[in-house]
Scaffold this motif. Structure first.
Motif, PDB file in Angstrom:
ATOM      1  N   ASP A  21      82.627  44.623 -16.695  1.00  0.00           N
ATOM      2  CA  ASP A  21      82.152  45.989 -16.954  1.00  0.00           C
ATOM      3  C   ASP A  21      80.634  46.020 -17.103  1.00  0.00           C
ATOM      4  O   ASP A  21      79.966  46.930 -16.610  1.00  0.00           O
ATOM      5  CB  ASP A  21      82.802  46.571 -18.212  1.00  0.00           C
ATOM      6  N   TYR A  22      80.083  45.020 -17.793  1.00  0.00           N
ATOM      7  CA  TYR A  22      78.630  44.949 -17.949  1.00  0.00           C
ATOM      8  C   TYR A  22      77.956  44.810 -16.587  1.00  0.00           C
ATOM      9  O   TYR A  22      76.924  45.416 -16.326  1.00  0.00           O
ATOM     10  CB  TYR A  22      78.196  43.771 -18.818  1.00  0.00           C
ATOM     11  N   TYR A  23      78.548  43.987 -15.730  1.00  0.00           N
ATOM     12  CA  TYR A  23      77.980  43.782 -14.399  1.00  0.00           C
ATOM     13  C   TYR A  23      77.921  45.106 -13.635  1.00  0.00           C
ATOM     14  O   TYR A  23      76.932  45.413 -12.970  1.00  0.00           O
ATOM     15  CB  TYR A  23      78.791  42.739 -13.632  1.00  0.00           C
ATOM     16  N   SER A  24      78.977  45.905 -13.757  1.00  0.00           N
ATOM     17  CA  SER A  24      79.006  47.212 -13.082  1.00  0.00           C
ATOM     18  C   SER A  24      77.988  48.175 -13.684  1.00  0.00           C
ATOM     19  O   SER A  24      77.353  48.940 -12.966  1.00  0.00           O
ATOM     20  CB  SER A  24      80.405  47.831 -13.184  1.00  0.00           C
ATOM     21  N   SER A  25      77.846  48.150 -14.998  1.00  0.00           N
ATOM     22  CA  SER A  25      76.975  49.104 -15.692  1.00  0.00           C
ATOM     23  C   SER A  25      75.514  48.693 -15.728  1.00  0.00           C
ATOM     24  O   SER A  25      74.629  49.550 -15.813  1.00  0.00           O
ATOM     25  CB  SER A  25      77.456  49.286 -17.136  1.00  0.00           C
ATOM     26  N   TYR A  26      75.248  47.390 -15.713  1.00  0.00           N
ATOM     27  CA  TYR A  26      73.878  46.893 -15.870  1.00  0.00           C
ATOM     28  C   TYR A  26      73.564  45.838 -14.809  1.00  0.00           C
ATOM     29  O   TYR A  26      73.422  44.653 -15.122  1.00  0.00           O
ATOM     30  CB  TYR A  26      73.676  46.317 -17.275  1.00  0.00           C
ATOM     31  N   TRP A  80      86.934  28.984 -16.679  1.00  0.00           N
ATOM     32  CA  TRP A  80      87.672  30.227 -16.928  1.00  0.00           C
ATOM     33  C   TRP A  80      87.522  31.222 -15.800  1.00  0.00           C
ATOM     34  O   TRP A  80      88.464  31.946 -15.473  1.00  0.00           O
ATOM     35  CB  TRP A  80      87.217  30.842 -18.257  1.00  0.00           C
ATOM     36  N   LEU A  81      86.363  31.251 -15.183  1.00  0.00           N
ATOM     37  CA  LEU A  81      86.134  32.213 -14.099  1.00  0.00           C
ATOM     38  C   LEU A  81      87.038  31.957 -12.896  1.00  0.00           C
ATOM     39  O   LEU A  81      87.358  32.877 -12.163  1.00  0.00           O
ATOM     40  CB  LEU A  81      84.667  32.187 -13.670  1.00  0.00           C
ATOM     41  N   ASP A  82      87.452  30.707 -12.678  1.00  0.00           N
ATOM     42  CA  ASP A  82      88.334  30.406 -11.557  1.00  0.00           C
ATOM     43  C   ASP A  82      89.679  31.115 -11.695  1.00  0.00           C
ATOM     44  O   ASP A  82      90.327  31.424 -10.701  1.00  0.00           O
ATOM     45  CB  ASP A  82      88.582  28.900 -11.442  1.00  0.00           C
ATOM     46  N   TYR A  83      90.108  31.377 -12.923  1.00  0.00           N
ATOM     47  CA  TYR A  83      91.429  31.954 -13.169  1.00  0.00           C
ATOM     48  C   TYR A  83      91.370  33.439 -13.502  1.00  0.00           C
ATOM     49  O   TYR A  83      92.392  34.079 -13.679  1.00  0.00           O
ATOM     50  CB  TYR A  83      92.123  31.191 -14.291  1.00  0.00           C
ATOM     51  N   ALA A  84      90.174  33.980 -13.598  1.00  0.00           N
ATOM     52  CA  ALA A  84      90.012  35.395 -13.959  1.00  0.00           C
ATOM     53  C   ALA A  84      90.304  36.274 -12.752  1.00  0.00           C
ATOM     54  O   ALA A  84      90.016  35.924 -11.611  1.00  0.00           O
ATOM     55  CB  ALA A  84      88.603  35.647 -14.470  1.00  0.00           C
ATOM     56  N   ASN A  85      90.850  37.436 -13.027  1.00  0.00           N
ATOM     57  CA  ASN A  85      91.182  38.395 -11.980  1.00  0.00           C
ATOM     58  C   ASN A  85      89.980  39.317 -11.748  1.00  0.00           C
ATOM     59  O   ASN A  85      90.030  40.501 -12.036  1.00  0.00           O
ATOM     60  CB  ASN A  85      92.426  39.189 -12.388  1.00  0.00           C
ATOM     61  N   LEU A  86      88.897  38.724 -11.226  1.00  0.00           N
ATOM     62  CA  LEU A  86      87.665  39.457 -10.969  1.00  0.00           C
ATOM     63  C   LEU A  86      87.253  39.234  -9.521  1.00  0.00           C
ATOM     64  O   LEU A  86      87.637  38.232  -8.911  1.00  0.00           O
ATOM     65  CB  LEU A  86      86.543  38.961 -11.886  1.00  0.00           C
ATOM     66  N   SER A  87      86.446  40.138  -8.989  1.00  0.00           N
ATOM     67  CA  SER A  87      85.948  39.950  -7.626  1.00  0.00           C
ATOM     68  C   SER A  87      85.044  38.722  -7.586  1.00  0.00           C
ATOM     69  O   SER A  87      84.441  38.339  -8.594  1.00  0.00           O
ATOM     70  CB  SER A  87      85.178  41.183  -7.161  1.00  0.00           C
ATOM     71  N   GLU A  89      82.198  38.531  -6.176  1.00  0.00           N
ATOM     72  CA  GLU A  89      80.826  38.969  -6.460  1.00  0.00           C
ATOM     73  C   GLU A  89      80.578  39.015  -7.963  1.00  0.00           C
ATOM     74  O   GLU A  89      79.551  38.536  -8.452  1.00  0.00           O
ATOM     75  CB  GLU A  89      80.565  40.346  -5.851  1.00  0.00           C
ATOM     76  N   THR A  90      81.531  39.562  -8.704  1.00  0.00           N
ATOM     77  CA  THR A  90      81.385  39.629 -10.163  1.00  0.00           C
ATOM     78  C   THR A  90      81.337  38.231 -10.749  1.00  0.00           C
ATOM     79  O   THR A  90      80.477  37.917 -11.574  1.00  0.00           O
ATOM     80  CB  THR A  90      82.531  40.439 -10.789  1.00  0.00           C
ATOM     81  N   LYS A  91      82.252  37.375 -10.326  1.00  0.00           N
ATOM     82  CA  LYS A  91      82.285  35.994 -10.830  1.00  0.00           C
ATOM     83  C   LYS A  91      80.963  35.281 -10.593  1.00  0.00           C
ATOM     84  O   LYS A  91      80.487  34.535 -11.446  1.00  0.00           O
ATOM     85  CB  LYS A  91      83.415  35.202 -10.164  1.00  0.00           C
ATOM     86  N   SER A  92      80.356  35.529  -9.453  1.00  0.00           N
ATOM     87  CA  SER A  92      79.109  34.829  -9.127  1.00  0.00           C
ATOM     88  C   SER A  92      77.939  35.320  -9.973  1.00  0.00           C
ATOM     89  O   SER A  92      76.885  34.690  -9.989  1.00  0.00           O
ATOM     90  CB  SER A  92      78.790  34.967  -7.638  1.00  0.00           C
TER      91      SER A  92
END
Length: 173
Positions: free
Chosen positions: A113-118, A140-147, A149-152
């Motif tokens: 959410d922070y990445y989207s907002s800021y 943890w990021l490998d298993y997260a349900n995020l795009s 781009e967000t993970k990077s």
């Protein structure tokens, strides 16, 4: 040393040492330790400030925010009205053995959410899990349900117990 290098260096050296010397009890002591080391090592003369429990304009609350303030404006206005820019946001989680790891994923969603907002703000997931993992396993990021781009755009700094030696391992990406 730039801010990203400083945060990662503090994690690798100071937080590892604090853990090994039993200064870290739960999440708040980890937050306080990270705040202390940041404040001790940062050049705060350039209107950079570190705030725990920082209320963001999007309505969320970051565990730690590193911001630039307008010191002239701060002389006559509340600090909340004197923030020039947000430089970094850190979400912290410290979970003892045997407890659910769902809280890590909730914090990763907050960072998303922070990445989207800021856009452009440095984001950090500062996680300690007192469980045993193989040195190659835990990210943890490998298993997260995020795009992707967000993970990077999220920096993961973590700590856990090595499955073979029980040594406390710290990692940064």
């Amino acid at each position: 040393m730039n801010l990203d290098q400083l945060i990662k260096d503090i994690w690798i050296t100071n937080i590892k040492k604090d853990y090994e010397e039993k200064y870290l009890y739960k999440e708040d002591s980890l937050k306080n330790a990270l705040y202390y080391h940041l404040r001790s090592k940062m050049d705060l003369s350039k209107d950079t400030r570190i705030y725990p429990e920082f209320r963001l304009p999007c309505g969320r609350r970051a565990d730690i925010a590193i911001v630039k303030i307008d010191s002239k404006k701060a002389q006559n206005h509340h600090l909340s009205k004197s923030i020039d820019s947000i430089e970094a946001l850190i979400e912290i989680k410290y979970i003892k053995t045997g407890l659910s790891d769902e809280a890590f994923y909730k914090d990763l969603n907050k960072l998303s959410d922070y990445y989207s907002s800021y856009p452009g703000v440095r984001l950090y997931a500062a996680f300690i899990h007192e469980e045993h993992y193989s040195k190659e396993d835990l990210r943890w990021l490998d298993y997260a349900n995020l795009s992707e781009e967000t993970k990077s755009n999220i920096n993961e700094i973590s700590g856990y117990l090595d499955s073979e030696t029980s040594e406390f391992i710290v990692k940064v990406d």
